[in-house]
Write an enzyme that holds these catalytic residues in place. Structure first.
Site, PDB file in Angstrom:
ATOM      1  N   SER A  62       0.850  -1.092   0.019  1.00  0.00           N
ATOM      2  CA  SER A  62       0.102  -0.165   0.032  1.00  0.00           C
ATOM      3  C   SER A  62       0.703   1.217   0.141  1.00  0.00           C
ATOM      4  O   SER A  62       2.018   1.107   0.236  1.00  0.00           O
ATOM      5  CB  SER A  62      -0.880   0.001   1.092  1.00  0.00           C
ATOM      6  OG  SER A  62      -1.860  -1.073   1.457  1.00  0.00           O
TER       7      SER A  62
HETATM    8  N1  SAH Z   1       0.152  -5.179   4.101  1.00  0.00           N
HETATM    9  C1  SAH Z   1       0.835  -5.360   2.987  1.00  0.00           C
HETATM   10  C2  SAH Z   1      -0.003  -5.237   1.841  1.00  0.00           C
HETATM   11  C3  SAH Z   1      -0.649  -6.525   1.267  1.00  0.00           C
HETATM   12  S1  SAH Z   1      -1.668  -6.557  -0.165  1.00  0.00           S
HETATM   13  C4  SAH Z   1       2.202  -4.841   2.921  1.00  0.00           C
HETATM   14  O1  SAH Z   1       2.351  -4.185   3.553  1.00  0.00           O
HETATM   15  O2  SAH Z   1       2.866  -5.170   2.092  1.00  0.00           O
HETATM   16  C5  SAH Z   1      -2.938  -7.769   0.392  1.00  0.00           C
HETATM   17  C6  SAH Z   1      -2.425  -8.986   0.617  1.00  0.00           C
HETATM   18  O3  SAH Z   1      -3.376  -9.832   1.140  1.00  0.00           O
HETATM   19  C7  SAH Z   1      -1.946  -9.871  -0.407  1.00  0.00           C
HETATM   20  O4  SAH Z   1      -0.444 -10.281  -0.280  1.00  0.00           O
HETATM   21  C8  SAH Z   1      -2.823 -11.130  -0.406  1.00  0.00           C
HETATM   22  O5  SAH Z   1      -2.236 -12.172  -1.021  1.00  0.00           O
HETATM   23  C9  SAH Z   1      -3.537 -11.127   0.725  1.00  0.00           C
HETATM   24  N2  SAH Z   1      -4.589 -11.987   0.810  1.00  0.00           N
HETATM   25  C10 SAH Z   1      -5.675 -11.957   0.197  1.00  0.00           C
HETATM   26  N3  SAH Z   1      -6.774 -12.722   0.425  1.00  0.00           N
HETATM   27  C11 SAH Z   1      -6.394 -13.154   1.748  1.00  0.00           C
HETATM   28  C12 SAH Z   1      -6.887 -14.115   2.498  1.00  0.00           C
HETATM   29  N4  SAH Z   1      -8.139 -14.683   2.705  1.00  0.00           N
HETATM   30  N5  SAH Z   1      -6.226 -14.362   3.603  1.00  0.00           N
HETATM   31  C13 SAH Z   1      -4.874 -13.760   3.929  1.00  0.00           C
HETATM   32  N6  SAH Z   1      -4.308 -12.954   3.171  1.00  0.00           N
HETATM   33  C14 SAH Z   1      -5.063 -12.505   2.094  1.00  0.00           C
END
Ligand code: SAH
Length: 210
Positions: free
Chosen positions: A64
């Site tokens: 993000s």
């Molecule tokens: N907080 C992160 C950004 C993450 S983007 C950072 O600082 O880099 C969102 C993430 O959520 C992705 O990596 C995706 O794989 C994950 N995601 C999607 N669905 C999910 C689920 N059901 N459970 C856990 N993670 C999930």
């Protein structure tokens, strides 16, 4: 990126962010000032590591934008020692920001994609962050580690999964993007009867929770 260049770029990113936004939470600002975002960004994106925008981290996922991490973290209203659940570890950047505020061993982060979870765990350990990372479907929360003081979702579910509020203490705060085509950032506080007091914080765009 060289450490000196990164330090300068990060300082500029944070001072711009303070000028442009109404984020005044000093713990959050100090955390952004400390976490080396370039260490969470792939080689090909290094030159943009301190730009205030989302960046690709592989597997069609994104880290993000710093202002969004700052805003969501400020809404969580964290104190040192709070226990925080994060759904969507991704690169581990937001988890590191949370860990700067709540301290070692208090951040529990769940990532569904094994390759991202492994890379984030290694990276966080190498950088000295004691964050617990688990590969799983975040919709179930982390029952063994409950109750938490706060939870943050960095991927958007169509509606808030019921396991999350159930694993929070009364007064616990959830910050999450919710919705499909149109997503809203919500802040919800768990009331003593288990129901949620919700506030909306505007339109946002996150990758979907799968
Ligand atoms: N907080 C992160 C950004 C993450 S983007 C950072 O600082 O880099 C969102 C993430 O959520 C992705 O990596 C995706 O794989 C994950 N995601 C999607 N669905 C999910 C689920 N059901 N459970 C856990 N993670 C999930």
């Amino acid at each position: 990126m060289k450490d000196v260049d990164a330090d300068t770029a990060r300082e500029r990113m944070v001072s711009d962010l303070v000028d442009r936004t109404n984020i005044t939470d000093t713990a959050v600002i100090d955390a952004l000032r400390t976490v080396p975002r370039h260490a969470f960004v792939p080689e090909a994106q290094q030159s943009a590591a301190y730009a205030d925008r989302p960046l690709p981290i592989g597997e069609h996922q994104t880290i993000s934008a710093p202002h969004m991490v700052a805003r969501m973290t400020a809404l969580l209203d964290l104190d040192a020692g709070d226990r925080v659940l994060e759904i969507g570890t991704g690169s581990g950047y937001h988890a590191a920001v949370l860990a700067e505020i709540v301290g070692d061993g208090n951040v529990y982060s769940i990532e569904r994609r094994p390759s991202l979870a492994h890379a984030a765990r290694d990276r966080l350990t190498r950088l000295g962050y004691d964050v617990l990372v688990r590969t799983d479907d975040g919709r179930n929360g982390w029952p063994d580690a409950a109750p938490f003081d706060a939870a943050v979702l960095t991927c958007a579910p169509p509606t808030l999964p019921s396991a999350i509020p159930a694993q929070l203490d009364v007064g616990g705060v959830i910050v999450a993007p919710v919705g499909q085509a149109d997503q809203t950032l919500i802040r919800a506080v768990v009331r003593s009867d288990g129901t949620l007091e919700r506030e909306s914080h505007g339109a946002v765009q996150f990758v979907p929770l799968r």
